[in-house]
Design a protein around this motif. Structure first.
Motif, short mmCIF file in Angstrom:
data_model
loop_
_atom_site.label_atom_id
_atom_site.label_comp_id
_atom_site.label_asym_id
_atom_site.label_seq_id
_atom_site.Cartn_x
_atom_site.Cartn_y
_atom_site.Cartn_z
N UNK A 88 10.08 5.56 -1.87
CA UNK A 88 9.69 6.76 -1.15
C UNK A 88 10.19 8.00 -1.90
N UNK A 89 9.43 9.09 -1.80
CA UNK A 89 9.83 10.35 -2.42
C UNK A 89 9.62 11.49 -1.43
N UNK A 90 10.67 12.25 -1.21
CA UNK A 90 10.58 13.42 -0.35
C UNK A 90 10.39 14.66 -1.23
N UNK A 91 9.54 15.56 -0.77
CA UNK A 91 9.31 16.79 -1.52
C UNK A 91 8.89 17.89 -0.55
N UNK A 92 8.86 19.10 -1.06
CA UNK A 92 8.47 20.21 -0.20
C UNK A 92 7.68 21.23 -0.99
N UNK A 93 6.75 21.86 -0.29
CA UNK A 93 5.99 22.97 -0.82
C UNK A 93 6.47 24.20 -0.06
N UNK A 94 7.38 24.94 -0.68
CA UNK A 94 7.98 26.07 0.02
C UNK A 94 6.96 27.17 0.33
N UNK A 95 5.99 27.34 -0.54
CA UNK A 95 4.99 28.38 -0.32
C UNK A 95 4.16 28.09 0.93
N UNK A 96 3.93 26.80 1.19
CA UNK A 96 3.10 26.42 2.34
C UNK A 96 3.92 25.92 3.51
N UNK A 97 5.24 25.87 3.33
CA UNK A 97 6.13 25.36 4.39
C UNK A 97 5.71 23.96 4.83
N UNK A 98 5.50 23.09 3.87
CA UNK A 98 5.12 21.72 4.15
C UNK A 98 6.14 20.77 3.53
N UNK A 99 6.54 19.80 4.30
CA UNK A 99 7.43 18.74 3.83
C UNK A 99 6.60 17.48 3.69
N UNK A 100 6.82 16.76 2.59
CA UNK A 100 6.05 15.55 2.33
C UNK A 100 6.96 14.33 2.22
N UNK A 101 6.37 13.18 2.49
CA UNK A 101 7.02 11.91 2.21
C UNK A 101 5.98 11.00 1.58
N UNK A 102 6.13 10.77 0.28
CA UNK A 102 5.25 9.84 -0.42
C UNK A 102 5.85 8.45 -0.30
N UNK A 103 5.08 7.52 0.24
CA UNK A 103 5.57 6.16 0.46
C UNK A 103 4.70 5.19 -0.34
N UNK A 104 5.33 4.37 -1.13
CA UNK A 104 4.61 3.37 -1.90
C UNK A 104 5.28 2.02 -1.74
N UNK A 135 0.80 -1.20 0.00
CA UNK A 135 0.00 0.00 0.00
C UNK A 135 0.84 1.27 0.00
N UNK A 136 0.14 2.40 0.05
CA UNK A 136 0.81 3.70 -0.02
C UNK A 136 0.27 4.63 1.07
N UNK A 137 1.12 5.57 1.45
CA UNK A 137 0.74 6.62 2.38
C UNK A 137 1.51 7.88 2.02
N UNK A 138 0.95 9.02 2.38
CA UNK A 138 1.67 10.27 2.24
C UNK A 138 1.73 10.96 3.59
N UNK A 139 2.92 11.19 4.06
CA UNK A 139 3.12 11.93 5.30
C UNK A 139 3.33 13.40 4.99
#
Length: 119
Positions: free
Chosen positions: A66-82, A15-19
C-alpha cells in the motif's frame, strides 16, 4: 471539517484499488492524515498515515503493498492498494488530526468505503 472517501469495491486476490478522500475545512499547516480500517469483529487499526512533513508510516501487514499520498492542491488523500489479500477486506476510513508523534490522535473521520477481496 468533512472527509469523504471513495474508491472502494470488490476485487479478487492480487488485485488493486485506489481509495480517495476529499478533505474540506481542515486548514492547519501542521497535521496528520491517514487511512484506517475495521473488519467485522475486529478493532479498528491504522493502515497508513502521513504528516505535514511528508513522513509516512505503514502497518506491517500492508508495507510494500500500500502507498499513501496526498495532493495538497486538491486536498485529496489517496491510498494505493496492490497485491490485495482477503485479509485486507474491511471498511476503510480516512481521518485527520493534529501533528503529533506517530499521528496517534485523529479527530475527524470520514464515513468509510468498503473494500472486499475475494480469494
Amino acid at each position: 471539517v468533512q472527509l469523504v472517501e471513495s474508491g472502494g469495491g470488490s476485487v479478487q486476490s492480487g488485485g488493486s484499488l485506489r481509495l480517495s478522500c476529499v478533505v474540506s475545512g481542515y486548514t492547519y499547516s501542521r497535521y496528520c492524515m491517514g487511512w484506517f480500517r475495521q473488519a467485522p469483529g475486529k478493532e479498528r487499526e491504522a493502515v497508513a498515515v502521513i504528516d505535514s512533513n511528508g513522513i509516512k508510516n505503514y502497518a506491517d501487514s500492508v508495507r510494500g503493498r500500500f502507498t499513501i499520498s496526498q495532493d495538497n492542491a486538491k486536498n485529496i488523500l489517496y491510498l494505493e492498494m496492490s497485491s490485495l489479500k482477503p485479509d485486507d477486506t474491511a471498511m476503510y476510513y480516512c481521518a485527520a488530526g493534529p501533528f503529533v508523534r506517530l499521528c496517534s490522535q485523529m479527530h475527524y473521520w470520514g464515513q468509510g468505503t468498503q473494500v472486499t477481496v475475494s480469494s
